[in-house]
Scaffold this active site. Structure first.
Site, PDB file in Angstrom:
ATOM      1  N   CYS A   2       0.874  -1.172   0.000  1.00 35.63           N
ATOM      2  CA  CYS A   2       0.000   0.000   0.000  1.00 35.63           C
ATOM      3  C   CYS A   2       0.906   1.215   0.000  1.00 35.63           C
ATOM      4  O   CYS A   2       1.526   1.539   1.018  1.00 35.63           O
ATOM      5  CB  CYS A   2      -0.921   0.005   1.218  1.00 35.63           C
ATOM      6  SG  CYS A   2      -1.975   1.477   1.331  1.00 35.63           S
ATOM      7  N   GLU A 107      -3.058   1.158  -6.729  1.00 29.51           N
ATOM      8  CA  GLU A 107      -2.088   0.101  -6.995  1.00 29.51           C
ATOM      9  C   GLU A 107      -1.773   0.119  -8.485  1.00 29.51           C
ATOM     10  O   GLU A 107      -2.540   0.666  -9.280  1.00 29.51           O
ATOM     11  CB  GLU A 107      -2.642  -1.259  -6.562  1.00 29.51           C
ATOM     12  CG  GLU A 107      -1.592  -2.309  -6.320  1.00 29.51           C
ATOM     13  CD  GLU A 107      -0.492  -1.839  -5.392  1.00 29.51           C
ATOM     14  OE1 GLU A 107       0.572  -1.412  -5.930  1.00 29.51           O
ATOM     15  OE2 GLU A 107      -0.673  -1.856  -4.181  1.00 29.51           O
TER      16      GLU A 107
END
Length: 224
Positions: A2, A107
């Site tokens: 993350c 992402e």
């Protein structure tokens, strides 16, 4: 992993949505909406204060305990597989857990023309509570790492890992400093179901940490 996320829901609304026995203390000043939160910046997280009250507080996104040697790693993530046993993380996992509010995260999916960014969030657009740990840095202020787990659901189509997003019933035990037993933790703390998430491609503008704005989350046509 993350490495970027968005947090734009007002903190009074975040506090009202939480199922905690004691209402969280709000920040002294409302943080501005952020649509491209990058590591190495101050972010607002929720942790128990010295009076045992959940409080929103500013923490550095980067974890380096004050006892670590100069030049020690400053990871932004910690894996669920090792956080309870790694010497670097286990003390914080046992005693200094916190939550990072987010409305979604970014992402990147490798492709023939480069990495395509995606925005991932809950299908119902409700805020996420990301599990994290923190420790006092050498400057006396807290720094944190967001926990990650193997990616599930649509997130697995974009990246091998994803942040550990907790369900509503797990928020209180995660913040409870009295809960230190790992087996009890595994039985008590649960992540959101794999089907709770949605993902779509977004502009490569998000690649630049200085970029901001709600339009960063707008869907675009993925190459190919």
């Amino acid at each position: 992993m993350c490495g970027r996320f968005a947090c734009y829901t007002p903190f009074a609304q975040l506090a009202a949505l939480m199922r905690l026995p004691v209402a969280p203390r709000l920040p002294e000043q409302e943080p501005p909406p952020r649509y491209n939160v990058a590591p190495g910046t101050w972010i607002t997280s929720l942790a128990m204060d010295g009076e045992g009250i959940p409080s929103f507080t500013s923490m550095w996104w980067g974890y380096r305990p004050h006892w670590a040697q100069a030049g020690a790693p400053e990871p932004i993530n910690a894996t669920v597989e090792k956080v309870a046993t790694s010497r670097y993380f286990r003390g914080a996992f046992a005693r200094h857990r916190c939550l990072v509010p987010a409305d979604g995260w970014y992402e990147w999916l490798p492709g023939e023309t480069g990495k395509q960014p995606y925005f991932l969030c809950r299908e119902d657009r409700a805020p996420l509570w990301l599990a994290a740990i923190f420790s006092e840095r050498d400057d006396g202020r807290p720094g944190l790492a967001i926990l990650t787990e193997p990616a599930r659901g649509c997130a697995s189509e974009v990246h091998a890992r994803m942040p550990l997003a907790l369900d509503d019933g797990s928020l209180e035990p995660w913040l409870d400093p009295a809960l230190t037993d790992r087996d009890v933790m595994r039985q008590t703390v649960r992540h959101l179901p794999a089907g709770a998430f949605e993902a779509w491609p977004v502009s490569t503008r998000v690649n630049r940490a200085g970029e901001e704005g709600r339009d960063l989350m707008q869907a675009v046509q993925a190459p190919g």
